[in-house]
Design an enzyme around this catalytic site. Structure first.
Site, PDB file in Angstrom:
ATOM      1  N   ASP A  10       0.396  -7.588   1.341  1.00 44.73           N
ATOM      2  CA  ASP A  10       0.535  -6.233   1.387  1.00 44.73           C
ATOM      3  C   ASP A  10       2.201  -6.316   1.628  1.00 44.73           C
ATOM      4  O   ASP A  10       2.616  -5.324   2.119  1.00 44.73           O
ATOM      5  CB  ASP A  10      -0.061  -5.720   2.748  1.00 44.73           C
ATOM      6  CG  ASP A  10       0.088  -4.060   2.671  1.00 44.73           C
ATOM      7  OD1 ASP A  10       0.117  -3.506   1.463  1.00 44.73           O
ATOM      8  OD2 ASP A  10      -0.103  -3.294   3.606  1.00 44.73           O
ATOM      9  N   ASN A  60       5.407   5.160   8.888  1.00 46.26           N
ATOM     10  CA  ASN A  60       5.873   3.925   9.190  1.00 46.26           C
ATOM     11  C   ASN A  60       5.690   2.786   8.305  1.00 46.26           C
ATOM     12  O   ASN A  60       6.642   1.578   8.272  1.00 46.26           O
ATOM     13  CB  ASN A  60       5.623   3.625  10.696  1.00 46.26           C
ATOM     14  CG  ASN A  60       6.460   4.277  11.724  1.00 46.26           C
ATOM     15  OD1 ASN A  60       5.901   5.064  12.532  1.00 46.26           O
ATOM     16  ND2 ASN A  60       7.854   4.103  11.794  1.00 46.26           N
ATOM     17  N   SER A  61       4.831   2.868   7.687  1.00 49.60           N
ATOM     18  CA  SER A  61       4.431   1.544   6.789  1.00 49.60           C
ATOM     19  C   SER A  61       5.575   1.123   5.947  1.00 49.60           C
ATOM     20  O   SER A  61       6.113   1.981   5.194  1.00 49.60           O
ATOM     21  CB  SER A  61       3.397   2.114   5.772  1.00 49.60           C
ATOM     22  OG  SER A  61       2.041   1.814   6.487  1.00 49.60           O
ATOM     23  N   HIS A 112       0.760  -1.126  -0.175  1.00 50.40           N
ATOM     24  CA  HIS A 112       0.076  -0.165  -0.076  1.00 50.40           C
ATOM     25  C   HIS A 112       0.747   1.312   0.089  1.00 50.40           C
ATOM     26  O   HIS A 112       0.247   2.309  -0.001  1.00 50.40           O
ATOM     27  CB  HIS A 112      -1.107   0.138   1.190  1.00 50.40           C
ATOM     28  CG  HIS A 112      -0.493   0.475   2.462  1.00 50.40           C
ATOM     29  ND1 HIS A 112       0.089  -0.804   3.319  1.00 50.40           N
ATOM     30  CD2 HIS A 112       0.048   1.121   3.226  1.00 50.40           C
ATOM     31  CE1 HIS A 112       0.304  -0.371   4.620  1.00 50.40           C
ATOM     32  NE2 HIS A 112       0.284   0.909   4.465  1.00 50.40           N
TER      33      HIS A 112
END
Length: 502
Positions: free
Chosen positions: A153, A229-230, A123
């Site tokens: 993901d 932070n993803s 994402h």
């Protein structure tokens, strides 16, 4: 007592102009070592993480995803080429940016190979034409080599580097235990090079993102994770990656102590295939299943045995070809007992495509053995959802529908006509439709809602309100009434409605 709704927030963020930390410490480019190697405290403050941080920061990157504007409207998934997972994430990001200047996606990542292999979240880079990857030492790489796996993901970016790059080893997430200390590293709100600390709070968390994320086995941490932070790493004290930070659960949209990371052992298998082949090939059974809990075990007379009950078998899938049937209870694979669906899923994923597995099942109370040849999972498997139908208003009856009251459970039901099936999105025509659920009733407390379809009661098919009422009236609330229900979105599950007396 008020009921709090927990929102699942994917922690990528939009770019903010000028928010990017410049490098402070140059990194040697010769003879790279794993960034976490040899991270010892050397007699310093035992509570300090300085040595681990110094080792891993050079390999943690800040990612800007650049998307070329398109003139055509986003009318449908077919028109845009987006998967439903991509569409949902895009809508989430657009909602977060509402009222703000339009900007691109941004997040974090980690270099896991000196040749320039970067792991991040799907994402973070979804829909991007290219990405800009910033290292702590000030170097910037632009890459169009982006491969993704929406089902987990995860994504891989390849950097074209003339020299070896600093990197971090993938550790063993299975070796982590609740209470172990960890560090979350990334670029929250664009603040590159940020480090927070915490512990492993839980393992094996499932967000319930049915239809969007097929494999959910998250590590939970209280290390602060925020938008940006993803894709960044969750680090153990040996300086190894044991998770990829992905999401938070929150009542406010901000971090409230519940961060979630994809385990490194799951990421390793996916990343290796993406880096080598650009795609992930995995086997599957082709069933919808539900864990057998204590209540279901009692209703199925399983004693101490556990496993999964098969709720649906997809046509032409390996399970269907192998003879698996709805309501079978799978208790073991290749002679190894399984406790839940996650264990079965892991066993299937570890099986080579084309190999045959032996499933131990209980069918109508009798044990059987079935042999199933594992096939490659279709690309859209688990990501295709049924079209959303119109829902019945909660807590009250649908107007102009004649309903039958089942006071024992606190519901009203009606026959599923062709018109109602079309309105609500049900493909099948059998079953009894729930039109009303009394607040505080057994049905309400058990999770039954208006618009759900009851297809079995006490393991018997029900096609009319009278058939359902006859079964329910004879059933004991102390032992519980077993119902199989379906939703307009295609989900199927068992529920046991249990009370103190009849």
């Amino acid at each position: 007592m008020a009921r709090w709704k927990l929102a699942v927030v994917l922690v990528s963020c939009g770019l903010v102009a000028g928010v990017l930390l410049s490098a402070l410490v140059p990194v040697s480019q010769a003879d790279p070592q794993p960034a976490g190697a040899g991270a010892a405290t050397k007699g310093r403050d035992p509570l300090s993480y300085r040595d681990v941080v110094k080792k891993v920061l050079p390999a943690v990157v800040y990612i800007e995803a650049v998307t070329r504007p398109v003139s055509r409207p986003r009318a449908s998934n077919d028109a845009t080429g987006e998967t439903p997972f991509d569409s949902a994430l895009r809508r989430f990001l657009e909602e977060q940016r509402r009222g703000m200047p339009r900007s691109d996606q941004a997040g974090s990542g980690a270099i896991i190979d000196p040749k320039g292999i970067v792991v991040t979240n799907n994402h973070v880079v979804s829909g991007a034409d290219q990405v800009e990857v910033h290292l702590k030492d000030g170097r910037k790489f632009t890459s169009r080599s982006i491969t993704t796996d929406p089902k987990t993901d995860l994504a891989v970016i390849k950097l074209d580097a003339n020299v070896p790059l600093p990197y971090i080893e993938l550790g063993d997430s299975d070796a982590m235990e609740i209470g172990d200390r960890v560090l979350a590293v990334g670029a929250p709100f664009g603040l590159a090079g940020s480090v927070t600390h915490g512990i492993i709070s839980a393992k094996g968390r499932n967000l319930g993102l049915s239809g969007y994320s097929l494999y959910e086995d998250y590590l939970q941490t209280d290390a602060a994770i925020n938008p940006g932070n993803s894709g960044g790493p969750l680090i153990n004290l040996d300086g190894q990656i044991i998770g990829i930070n992905t999401a938070i659960k929150s009542q406010s949209g901000g971090f409230q102590g519940v961060g979630l990371a994809i385990p490194s052992n799951l990421a390793r298998t996916v990343v290796n295939q993406l880096a080598k082949d650009g795609v992930v090939r995995r086997g599957y059974l082709g069933i919808q299943m539900q864990d057998v809990d204590d209540q279901l075990a009692a209703k199925f007379n399983l004693g101490d045995q556990r496993g999964v009950v098969v709720m649906q078998v997809y046509p032409d899938a390996p399970a269907a070809k192998g003879g698996v049937k709805e309501m079978d209870i799978i208790t073991a694979i290749n002679g190894r007992q399984i406790a839940d669906g996650r264990e079965l899923q892991k066993a299937i994923l570890a099986t080579e495509i084309g190999k045959t597995v032996e499933l131990s099942v209980i069918r109508d109370g009798k044990p059987e053995k079935l042999r199933v040849a594992i096939e490659q999972q279709p690309e859209d498997y688990g990501l295709v959802r049924a079209e959303r139908g119109r829902r019945l208003p909660p807590g009250r009856s649908e107007p102009n529908i004649e309903s039958t009251s089942l006071e024992k459970l606190g519901i009203e039901v009606t026959e599923l006509t062709s018109d109602l099936a079309d309105q609500l999105g049900y493909k099948e025509k059998g079953g009894v439709l729930v039109t009303k659920v009394e607040r505080g009733s057994l049905a309400d407390l058990g999770g039954l809602r208006p618009g759900m379809l009851i297809v079995k009661a006490e393991r018997k098919n029900v096609d009319t309100p009278k058939a359902l009422k006859d079964i329910v009236e004879k059933a004991s609330l102390e032992e519980g009434v077993l119902l199989m229900v379906r939703t307009p979105m295609g989900g199927t599950r068992y529920m046991v409605l249990k009370g103190g007396s009849n």
